[in-house]
Structures are given as C-alpha cells and as structure tokens.
Design an enzyme around this catalytic site. Structure first.
Site, short mmCIF file in Angstrom:
data_model
loop_
_atom_site.label_atom_id
_atom_site.label_comp_id
_atom_site.label_asym_id
_atom_site.label_seq_id
_atom_site.Cartn_x
_atom_site.Cartn_y
_atom_site.Cartn_z
N ARG A 360 14.38 12.20 -10.73
CA ARG A 360 15.80 11.87 -10.95
C ARG A 360 15.95 10.48 -11.57
O ARG A 360 16.80 10.26 -12.43
CB ARG A 360 16.54 11.95 -9.61
CG ARG A 360 18.04 11.74 -9.71
CD ARG A 360 18.71 12.13 -8.39
NE ARG A 360 20.15 11.96 -8.45
CZ ARG A 360 20.82 10.97 -7.87
NH1 ARG A 360 20.17 10.05 -7.17
NH2 ARG A 360 22.13 10.89 -7.98
N HIS A 491 16.21 20.57 -10.01
CA HIS A 491 16.87 20.73 -8.71
C HIS A 491 16.18 21.78 -7.84
O HIS A 491 16.68 22.15 -6.79
CB HIS A 491 18.34 21.06 -8.89
CG HIS A 491 19.17 19.87 -9.24
ND1 HIS A 491 20.55 19.90 -9.36
CD2 HIS A 491 18.82 18.57 -9.50
CE1 HIS A 491 21.00 18.70 -9.68
NE2 HIS A 491 19.97 17.88 -9.78
#
Length: 618
Positions: A360, A491
């Site tokens: 991320r 994700h």
C-alpha cells in the site's frame, strides 16, 4: 526541491526566500529588467488585457507548489502539465509573451535567468504599464522540473468560492486575509468569461440589478451559449490599475461571486471600504502582498534548473523511464536485493499484515507526483509532508521497516540506493513473501526533495469512490481500467479500518447480508465508536496473495465500497469474473500493472537526491 548540501527540509522555508534579492542578476544579467520592461510595454500596448493576463499567470504559478515556472510547461504524450487544469484551460494566456521575453533574455544572458523570475518581473511591469505603482522584484528563483495538474485544480481558488474558502486557500499558501483582499485588487484590470460569472448575475441576490442586467446582455443564461464572451472585472476603468474595483464591490458590482464575497457582510468588509477610500493604502498593501506571494516556496541554489525554453524538463521526462532497469545497482550495490528480501522476510514473519502495508505504501507514493519516496518524509515545523494527509494519517504504516532496510543498505552501499527504490523492492518482496508472484523490479529512481499533502488528499482514491472516480484517478496516473482492476487485487491481503467500510456494511444494498452482519459485530454503527477496529479485506485468505479477492466480489463480499464497485453491473464486471476463475491471468496482469505503476514520473539522472535518511532530505 532542495540543494544537495546538508540543508534539511526543515530549512526550506527559512533559506530559500533569503536567497531571493532584487540584485541577484546585477552582474550575470545587468540589463534583464530593461529587456523585460521593453517586451511588456510592447505587449500591453498591443493589447491592454495582456497586462492582467500576465499578473494572473504569476498568481496561478505561485499557488501550485510555489513560484517555480511550472505553469509554463507544455503537455507531452508522457507528461501532464498545468495548462489544461480547470482554472487554466481556455483561460490562462500570455505564454507567447513569456516566450518572447525568454528569447530576448537568452540572447543577452544565455542560461542565466529562470522562466520563474521572468513571470515575476513581467507581472510587476504589467501593473506599472497599466498605471500601478512599481516595486523591487526579488529574483533568484530556479525552474521546476515538475508540474501538478491535480494541485492546480485544488489550490487555485475558483470564481465561485465563498469567503471562508478564499481565506483557507490563501492561508494554505502562507498568505493572510489582508493579503487576500489586497491581491484581489488585481481584478481592477482584465476581463472574465461568461461561464465564470453567469450564476452570479442570474441567480444571486448580492448583485446590483442594473449591473446584472448590463452583464446579461452579453452572457446568455444557458450553459454552452456564449461561455467565452468577456466582461470587464472593473466596470469603470478596466485597463487602469487603480482602486475602483473596491468601489465596485461596495456598489454590489463585483463581477464574480468570489469578488462580491469580499464585501457581503463578512470580516473583510472594512478592508474593502478602506481601500475604496484610500488608493495609497491599497497600492502599498498590494505591493507587500505581491512580494510575499513571490516568496512562496521558490527553488533556489541547486534545486530545479534554468530552462532554455519551456520543454527542457520534458526532454528529461521522456527518458526517465528508460533509465530505470533491474540491473541499475548491479555494480554499485550488488547485494541490494538480498538485503531487502532478508528484512522483508523478518518483518512479514513477525506480522503478516506488514506485507500488505508495504504494498500500500508503494501505491500511495506513486500516486502523488510519481514514485519518488515523498511519502516517507516527516513533517517539521516548516515543512508539511504527506503522512498526515487523509488517506495516510492513522493508516499508512511500515515506515520503521523502510528505516531498517535503509540502514542495512547504507551499511552495504552508503549513499547509493534511493528510498524510492527501496519502497518499490519492498512492495515486490512483500507480495512474494505472502505467496504471490515475483517480478524484476526496475530501479534507478532518486528521492524527492518535496512532498504534497494537498495532492495526497486528491490523487489517492478514497474507499468511498465510485467506479467512474476510480477510473479517472487511475487514468490521471497513466494507468488503464485494466490496471485498476488488476492492482485492486492487492486487497487480497491486509486489513481495513471500520471507519472506511462502516457505511458500506450498514447503508448499502450491494453487500451480502450475512457478510455485512459478520462485519458489523466488530464495527459499531456510530462514528467515533470502534473507528480503528480492523477487518480483513479478503475474508477467506487475508494473509495469502491469491485471487480470492475477486471471488469475494462475485459474492458481494467486497469490504470497501470501492472494492464492490468493481463488480456492480459496470464495465469491469467481466474482468473481475476472469480473475476469479483464472489466478494465473490475475498474477500476470498484476505484475504488469505494478511495473507500469513503478514507471510513474520517477526522478532520475540529476533530479532529486539519494537520501541518507528516508524521513528527511539530506
């Protein structure tokens, strides 16, 4: 940007302005001011409006990452400048005048005077040519190698702005309310397009009716009809730099909504009245505010460059990706990849979630002015980084892992490997450590001297984003819809905070009822209660990099609104189905998209620096 000396980001605000001085070019280009003045005289004599246009150019340059000439950079197939931003497109003008001045100055003093300084001097001379008071322009700026269309869209106040919005926009640049009212007096010259004042003259009450009717004669009520028709900002003396703009406001004859906001029963009324009755006070305050605006984040010393023309940076930009290569450090730091991999193995063994956090971090770095390590810079009393931006604050993590990697790499190869490259390699190794595919990471990036909290707040897609918003956010980075769906597969690992998915599980219909009920157990409905409680983004295998994220979406078990948008009857449904049924296709596309994301505007060559400490510039 900053110099390669031992100045830290902390000193940026205190040193750069001190290097600006009116006599900076007294020896290197002594005839500079005479040459600029001559060109401005010609340009304004040819068209009075040009003076106002050049003053406006200075505003729009300084309000986007400082007075650095970034507003002049043209777009190319691989570079997006600021000219097509909302406040500038079909509106900002005078570039050909700056071209002519630059050509004349280059003939006198080749490679000496920046385009940023030319804009500043041209703005002053435009005011003088239209009857305003002169002042000594501080010079010594250098030209930016970058630009930000996104920041142009958010930092430059719109003509529809409220007084509070105007005040906050100027405060973000270090300018006071007094500066706001004084600088707005530049609207005593120039013209505006119908599209920017239509609503004010047709639908608002704080406008003189006769004035509104006069303006309506050349501005039809229908959007798309006469949008570019012009009207003077100062109805009395539109080509004379005086104080009649303020008398117009008192008479409710401000052309723009944002103009009339300065005299509308608010905190700035008294200052408008003072300027309307005292032109000397206005002139003095305008000059002081123009000087303060010119001091916004200038590039000095070895930062930036002296452009020969407006495309010198762009030539650098088209080669930067070509300079990235997996073997960039093969001789200068041959054990780099082994050292990073060892640190990632240790970090992910201790906490599986850390792998997702580092992936991320790479996303959030690349989406703000490119993959340049700017996300790592700490705030200081005089420097605002990206860590406290909305998408990052209390959320982005793993900085201590990057610190540990940097320390280990510095021990091996001091001053060689950038923090930006470490973030890129750490993301790849995190995917691998959690069972995902590997790939050759292209390296050779250098580290940014700057950061942009504002751009972090606007460029990184929110968890509440619609599909169209996601697509446009990725397109702004040069990434396709295909890349969007593939990269969202990250994700398949990691967790999200209750505050990011509360609305989705309580108030939206495109979510499986049992799944929503399960998630509600640890995410109370009330804002402020359990906001930081975590839930896995992939309910089945949250610590394994696989394709089950996509099977979750098919079952309406996307945790975030933005996740489920990828499978909600839209254009990306088929790609989600393909990845859910074919893990190899997902892995291949994910790798390709990660490589493309890593190519977003890297700093290479002599741009940026190699930080010794990833949290601060050298």
């Amino acid at each position: 940007m900053m110099t390669l000396s031992v100045i830290s980001a902390l000193l940026l605000g205190t040193t750069s302005m001190a290097q600006l001085t009116p006599d900076f070019y007294s020896e290197s280009c002594p005839d500079l001011f005479t040459v600029v003045r001559s060109q401005i005289e010609n340009a304004v004599q040819n068209e009075k409006r040009m003076g106002a246009s050049l003053v406006r150019m200075f505003f729009h340059d300084c309000f986007v990452n400082g007075c650095d000439g970034s507003v002049l950079l043209d777009d190319t197939p691989t570079f997006v400048g600021e000219k097509k931003a909302g406040p500038n497109m079909n509106s900002l003008r005078g570039f050909e005048v700056i071209d002519a001045i630059k050509a004349a100055v280059e003939e006198l003093c080749p490679g000496v005077v920046s385009c940023a300084d030319i804009i500043a001097v041209a703005a002053r001379d435009s005011v003088v040519e239209l009857g305003g008071t002169s002042w000594d322009v501080k010079v010594g700026r250098r030209d930016a190698r970058t630009a930000s269309q996104a920041l142009s869209n958010t930092s430059i106040p719109a003509p529809t702005s409220s007084l509070s919005k105007l005040i906050s926009s100027f405060a973000a640049q270090g300018l006071s309310v007094n500066d706001l009212v004084a600088l707005s007096g530049a609207h005593t010259i120039g013209q505006a397009r119908c599209t920017t004042f239509r609503n004010h003259i047709y639908n608002e009450s704080n406008v003189d009716s006769f004035f509104a009717a006069t303006r309506r004669a050349n501005c039809p009520p229908t959007k798309g009809s006469g949008d570019d028709n012009l009207a003077p900002l100062d109805i009395n003396t539109p080509n004379l730099f005086d104080n009649s703009y303020y008398t117009d406001l008192i008479a409710k004859r401000g052309l723009l909504h944002s103009d009339q906001e300065l005299f509308n029963g608010g905190s700035t009324d008294s200052q408008v009245q003072a300027y309307a009755s005292n032109p000397d006070a206005f002139n003095a305050d305008f000059i002081a505010a123009m000087i303060r605006m010119g001091d916004i984040k200038p590039l000095t010393g070895n930062s930036g460059e002296i452009r020969k023309n407006f495309i010198s940076f762009l030539l650098l930009g088209t080669t930067s990706m070509a300079q990235l290569t997996p073997d960039f450090y093969s001789e200068s730091c041959p054990d780099l990849f082994s050292a990073v991999r060892s640190q990632i193995e240790n970090a992910v063994d201790k906490e599986k979630r850390m792998g997702a956090s580092l992936v991320r971090m790479f996303f959030h770095d690349c989406f703000v002015n490119g993959c340049d390590g700017s996300v790592l810079l700490d705030d200081t009393p005089t420097f605002v980084g990206e860590k406290k931006a909305g998408p990052n604050m209390n959320s982005l993590r793993g900085f201590e892992v990057i610190d540990a990697i940097k320390a280990a790499v510095e021990e091996l190869c001091p001053g060689v490997v950038s923090c930006a490259d470490i973030v890129a390699i750490a993301a790849r190794d995190s995917v691998v450590e959690l069972g995902g595919p590997s790939w050759d990471v292209k390296v050779g990036r250098r580290d940014a001297w700057t950061a942009s909290q504002a751009l972090a707040n606007t460029s990184i897609p929110a968890p509440t984003s619609s599909l169209s918003k996601l697509i446009s956010s990725f397109a702004a980075q040069g990434l396709s819809v295909h890349d969007l769906v593939a990269l969202s597969g990250a994700h398949t690992i990691g967790q999200a905070r209750c505050t990011n998915f509360r609305n989705h599980i309580y108030n939206e219909s495109n979510v499986d009822g049992f799944f929503a009920g399960t998630r509600r157990a640890n995410c109370p409905p009330t804002k402020g209660s359990g906001d930081n409680n975590l839930a896995p983004l992939d309910i089945n295998t949250p610590n394994l990099f696989d394709n089950s994220y996509y099977t979750d979406l098919l079952a309406k078990r996307g945790l975030l609104h933005s996740d489920q948008e990828l499978f909600n009857g839209g254009s990306t449904d088929s790609q989600v189905k393909a990845y859910a049924s074919n893990a190899d296709a997902f892995n291949a596309d994910f790798v390709g998209a990660m490589i493309r994301m890593g190519d977003i505007k890297p700093l290479t060559g002599n741009s940026g620096e190699i930080r010794k400490n990833c949290r601060r510039v050298n």
